[in-house]
Design a protein around this motif. Structure first.
Motif, mmCIF file in Angstrom:
data_model
loop_
_atom_site.group_PDB
_atom_site.id
_atom_site.type_symbol
_atom_site.label_atom_id
_atom_site.label_comp_id
_atom_site.label_asym_id
_atom_site.label_seq_id
_atom_site.Cartn_x
_atom_site.Cartn_y
_atom_site.Cartn_z
ATOM 1 N N GLN A 1 37.216 51.184 26.429
ATOM 2 C CA GLN A 1 36.725 50.263 25.404
ATOM 3 C C GLN A 1 36.212 48.952 25.992
ATOM 4 N N ALA A 2 36.632 48.634 27.213
ATOM 5 C CA ALA A 2 36.297 47.332 27.803
ATOM 6 C C ALA A 2 34.830 47.268 28.200
ATOM 7 N N GLU A 3 34.261 46.077 28.129
ATOM 8 C CA GLU A 3 32.931 45.814 28.661
ATOM 9 C C GLU A 3 33.056 45.471 30.150
ATOM 10 N N GLU A 4 32.112 45.951 30.929
ATOM 11 C CA GLU A 4 32.134 45.645 32.359
ATOM 12 C C GLU A 4 32.021 44.134 32.582
ATOM 13 N N GLU A 5 32.812 43.633 33.517
ATOM 14 C CA GLU A 5 32.764 42.230 33.899
ATOM 15 C C GLU A 5 32.441 42.114 35.379
ATOM 16 N N PRO A 6 31.843 41.003 35.785
ATOM 17 C CA PRO A 6 31.547 40.808 37.208
ATOM 18 C C PRO A 6 32.820 40.570 38.003
ATOM 19 N N LEU A 7 32.671 40.566 39.315
ATOM 20 C CA LEU A 7 33.798 40.224 40.168
ATOM 21 C C LEU A 7 34.265 38.807 39.857
#
Length: 610
Positions: free
Chosen positions: A332-338
């Motif tokens: 369900q999570a949206e991809e996030e940057p490092l």
């Protein structure tokens, strides 16, 4: 579905009894029958979690038939017996995992006789001699966990014994060694932590104390291991078994599977998904659709003697996330940057100083004190170079004569004026500081080299204090940079060579090396093709010199970065050095005259002064 598309080419590769998969004709140290069995087993690292998460595959009937026939002593494709260390033990691990995660596919459909055959064949692993003091211990543990989960007799004492041995390899700060060795490579991530995280998940109720320890260690390891990944999804090319490719990210998949979230689900998802995307932008599949042996392209030059045609399918250990239910927060999570990471960080237990001079766009690891404890192809290239980069990779020799065949990037190569070069292998002493890496090494018994590596933003400085009783030719290699693909005819226009510097600017990036002290001339080496892990054709900026017997000091500045106008401007300003009358050398950042480090070159001094 993504996994099924990748596995479609396997359908026509099964042997007649389905107990093997024929993926190619190249050889390995184990026999052809074992290679066929390995090729059969390794795709299960993806199929088992997929089935556990509710997925279906048209390949399951063939895999089930293969398991039945491979464990039947009366069948011509029986996988055979063993009493000592054997490659088949490696492959048994996923069958143990299959019993635990997907019994509805691998156990429940079997007859009583077939179940007993499976048990007897797998149970051999509990009776071999205990000459596997490394991550192999966990194969036995996983088989016994599988036995326990389906109600079969299992050996608790051997599990306890082996897990206690694994504890003996724990170094601290989240790091293990892979047995009694000086390697700190991906086996720590995709073996030691990967298997213990699976154990922590499957045995959380049966062995809660160990499960908690493994989870805690993995969370600490994650704080360091994240430094091995760049924002484009690439991971640091370093060490052995790199043909397992996206297994590099399997640790993060195991973290999620074991309900460990040291970073947000969005960060974890970003690491995993960017990594997959990076890999599938590389030409890693052959024309037959099979995963090739190699790294960023098919390449037998860089491989180990245990890499058979099916070996690369260990990459699918990264697919453990497929065991997660559809409503899991990871999906369900949206991809996030490092997250924001330090520009320079010392990873003491990993024996490296990691630099991120362009934010998260590139990772460079400066290493010291690393080396394999067994004879391996290209071990010096895989562990003992001065620098490893996500942007430039590293190179391995193709043969043993000359700079072209040797492809000596990111190292100092020395020869007795005969073109047969030696490089740093084992370090007599070494040190990882917060702003430098130090080593003392001996290419010959009467040649002593002390080396300091000092990060300086997009540059790093190398200082070599050499005492030699021999006349030597030396070559200092910068980063090997990949030549452009396609019909480019203008590459030579951006190659600049002088006695003091060599630079190469290509669309991929900029690689350069400057003489700060002691070298005679610059040279752009064109290494043999297929020596670099990332690009099949490279150029290698180098500095060369001839040394007479006695004491010498060589100092160079090495540049490696993406090709941007800002970085092109930085290329004109290498770090500065200042000699002191007492034998010290100070290294300064050119942009603001900041003192980066002071190296003490006085006789008998092997340490640094800040």
């Amino acid at each position: 579905m993504f996994l099924n598309e990748l596995y479609t080419p396997l359908e026509r590769r099964f042997t007649s009894g389905c107990a093997g998969i024929n993926m190619g004709a190249t050889g390995s140290i184990y026999n052809e029958a074992t290679a066929l069995m390995e090729a059969f087993a390794r795709p299960l690292w993806g199929l088992v979690p997929h089935a556990s998460g509710g997925g279906e595959s048209a390949l399951w009937p063939m895999f089930l038939e293969g398991i039945i026939n491979g464990t039947d002593p009366e069948h011509e494709e029986y996988w055979g017996q063993f009493t000592t260390k054997d490659q088949r033990m490696v492959e048994q691990a996923v069958l143990g995992l299959g019993l635990a995660l997907a019994p509805h596919k691998m156990w429940e459909p079997l007859s009583d006789t077939q179940k007993m055959n499976v048990y007897n064949w797998l149970n051999q692993i509990n009776h071999v001699d205990r000459s596997n003091p490394n991550n192999w211990l966990m194969f036995t543990v996983l088989v016994n966990v599988g036995f326990k989960k389906v109600g079969l007799p299992y050996d608790q004492s051997i599990m306890d014994d082996y897990l206690e041995q694994i504890d003996n390899y724990y170094l601290g700060d989240g790091w293990y060694s892979d047995g009694l060795t000086d390697q700190r490579d991906y086996y720590i991530a995709f073996a030691m932590h990967y298997y213990t995280l699976i154990y922590a998940k499957l045995m959380a109720d049966d062995d809660p104390q160990r499960a908690a320890v493994y989870r805690e260690r993995s969370a600490r390891f994650a704080e360091d291991f994240i430094y091995w990944f760049a924002e484009d999804g690439s991971a640091l090319p370093f060490g052995r078994s790199l043909t397992y490719r996206f297994a590099q990210v399997s640790f993060w998949s195991a973290l999620v599977y074991a309900d460990m979230v040291p970073f947000s689900y969005g960060v974890l998802k970003g690491i995993i998904m960017r990594h997959f995307r990076w890999w599938f932008e590389q030409p890693i599949m052959g024309l037959d659709g099979l995963l090739s042996i190699g790294y960023a392209y098919p390449n037998l030059v860089m491989t180990e003697n245990y890499n058979a045609p099916g070996s690369p399918y260990w990459a699918f250990k990264a697919m453990l996330i497929l065991a997660l239910p559809d409503d899991h927060p990871f999906w369900q999570a949206e991809e996030e940057p490092l997250p924001i990471l330090k520009e320079v960080r010392a990873l003491q237990e990993a024996r490296m100083l990691v630099s991120r001079p362009e934010g998260n766009r590139q990772v460079i690891a400066y290493t010291s004190g690393q080396m394999a404890n067994f004879d391996m192809a290209h071990s010096a290239a895989k562990y003992s170079k001065f620098a490893y980069s996500t942007l430039f990779g590293f190179s391995v020799p193709k043969a043993g004569y000359g700079l072209v065949q040797g492809a000596y990037d990111s190292t100092l190569a020395l020869c007795e004026c005969d073109e047969h070069y030696r490089v740093r292998r084992f370090c007599e002493t070494w040190e990882i500081g917060d702003s430098y890496v130090y080593s003392r090494w001996h290419p010959w018994s009467d040649v002593h080299v002390e080396t300091w590596i000092i990060p300086a933003g997009l540059w790093h400085v190398r200082v070599h204090s050499i005492h030699t009783a021999r006349r030597l030719d030396v070559a200092e290699g910068g980063f090997a940079i990949g030549q452009s693909a396609g019909f480019s005819h203008s590459e030579r226009e951006i190659i600049k060579v002088s006695n003091t510097a060599v630079s190469v600017q290509l669309p991929l990036g900029i690689s350069a090396i400057h003489r700060l002290s002691g070298f005679d001339r610059g040279e752009c080496v064109y290494p043999e093709p297929n020596t670099n892990l990332l690009k099949p054709r490279t150029l290698l900026p180098s500095l060369c010199s001839r040394l007479e017997p006695g004491d010498q000091v060589l100092i160079s500045a090495v540049f490696g970065a993406t090709n941007t106008p800002e970085n092109q401007a930085s290329l004109a300003s290498p770090p500065l050095i200042q000699w002191h009358s007492d034998g010290r050398v100070a290294v300064y950042e050119p942009s603001n005259d900041t003192l980066l480090h002071t190296v003490d070159l006085r006789e008998g001094r092997n340490k640094d002064v800040e």
